[in-house]
Write an enzyme that holds these catalytic residues in place. Structure first.
Site: not given
Ligand code: RIB
Length: 306
Positions: A41-42, A217, A243, A249
């Protein structure tokens, strides 16, 4: 002068399995294929913000392994500045197993690895970045004490602080008080409040926890912006999702970039929805994220016909 976006968070190597449906407890299913992608996520939020045009620094840990190398390569080629990334000899890079079903939904399991080592000592080392950041962003795939300390410092230094409470967990009030913009999805919001909230309860939560703004969201329905006074719904363009991994993110990264350009939160959210609509139309996390030239500027959302 404060400038740029500082993301403190996780970097994972994603193992993505395409499946007919998300497996239920006790069920064995056969995957159609497996792909590997840079994620976390980061790292995803840093890449999304940099591709959207932001100046982005990332504070994180990866292992000294091929997965860590691939992550560094993906972030570097997207323009993320990596001086705050520690490469650890004794820890593997974080990993995620992701199941993506035919209808585009996903289910994610993370093994943190090096992400567990994003600690307060690393914040001390990188304090200059925190002091200079205009916008500071965290999620919850690194230790909670680090997130609390990072946002507390950033708040004291005068940055705009952003928290994506994912994976969701109960959060101390002292942390939420340091958050200017909380960006949960509907599941995370319900977990934080204890049930699916009404608009009035959302406003009351923002007041009670002293959170400036909540950007909730809503997946394919858009998002809503909650302040102590009002709840504003912003619908998004309808799009066929291939997908949804990394959609949230992308939203967060693009929103941070647009806010850094001094747009209003509503305009930033429109830009962010346009960016994440592109991500869900492609496979994977980071490699699905759009560059600035691909993102419609000042889009007009397709309003639902009722
Ligand atoms: O938000 C999606 C992400 O969540 C993925 O890339 C996975 O690594 C998890 O961290």
């Amino acid at each position: 002068m404060k400038q740029g976006i500082v993301v403190i968070g996780s970097a994972n190597y994603d193992f993505v399995y395409r499946v007919a449906h998300i497996p239920r407890p006790g069920e064995t299913i056969i995957a159609k294929e497996r792909m590997t992608n840079p994620g976390g996520k980061g790292a995803n939020q840093a890449v999304a913000a940099a591709r959207a045009g932001g100046i982005v620094h990332f504070i994180a840990c990866v292992g000294k392994d091929s997965q860590g190398e691939r992550l560094l390569e993906s972030m570097g080629s997207s323009g993320v500045k990596g001086s705050g990334i520690r490469i650890l000899e004794d820890q593997p890079t974080g990993m995620a197993n992701i199941y993506v079903s035919d209808d585009g939904e996903n289910c994610i399991l993370v093994l943190p690895g090096a992400n567990e080592k994003v600690d307060i000592a690393l914040l001390d080392e990188q304090d200059e970045l925190l002091r200079n950041g205009q916008i500071v962003v965290c999620q919850l795939e690194i230790p909670l004490p680090t997130v609390c300390e990072a946002l507390k410092r950033a708040h004291a230094y005068g940055a705009v602080t952003v928290l994506n409470p994912s994976p969701v967990q109960l959060l101390p009030d002292e942390l939420l008080q340091c958050v200017d913009i909380l960006i949960p999805n509907e599941t995370e919001m319900a977990a934080l409040i204890g049930h699916t909230p009404s608009d009035e309860e959302l406003k009351a939560y923002a007041v009670q926890k002293q959170i400036g703004t909540i950007v909730l969201t809503l997946g394919g329905r858009g998002c809503c912006i909650v302040t102590k006074d009002q709840v504003t719904y912003l619908p998004c363009r309808s799009i066929e999702a291939v997908d949804t991994t990394g959609a949230g993110d992308t939203f967060l990264g693009a929103l941070a970039t647009r806010l850094g350009e001094r747009y209003s939160i509503e305009e930033a959210a429109q830009f962010a929805m346009a960016a994440s609509a592109i991500t869900v139309s492609r496979i994977g996390a980071q490699q699905a994220m759009p560059y600035r030239a691909e993102i419609p500027q000042g889009i007009t959302p397709d309003l639902p016909t009722t």
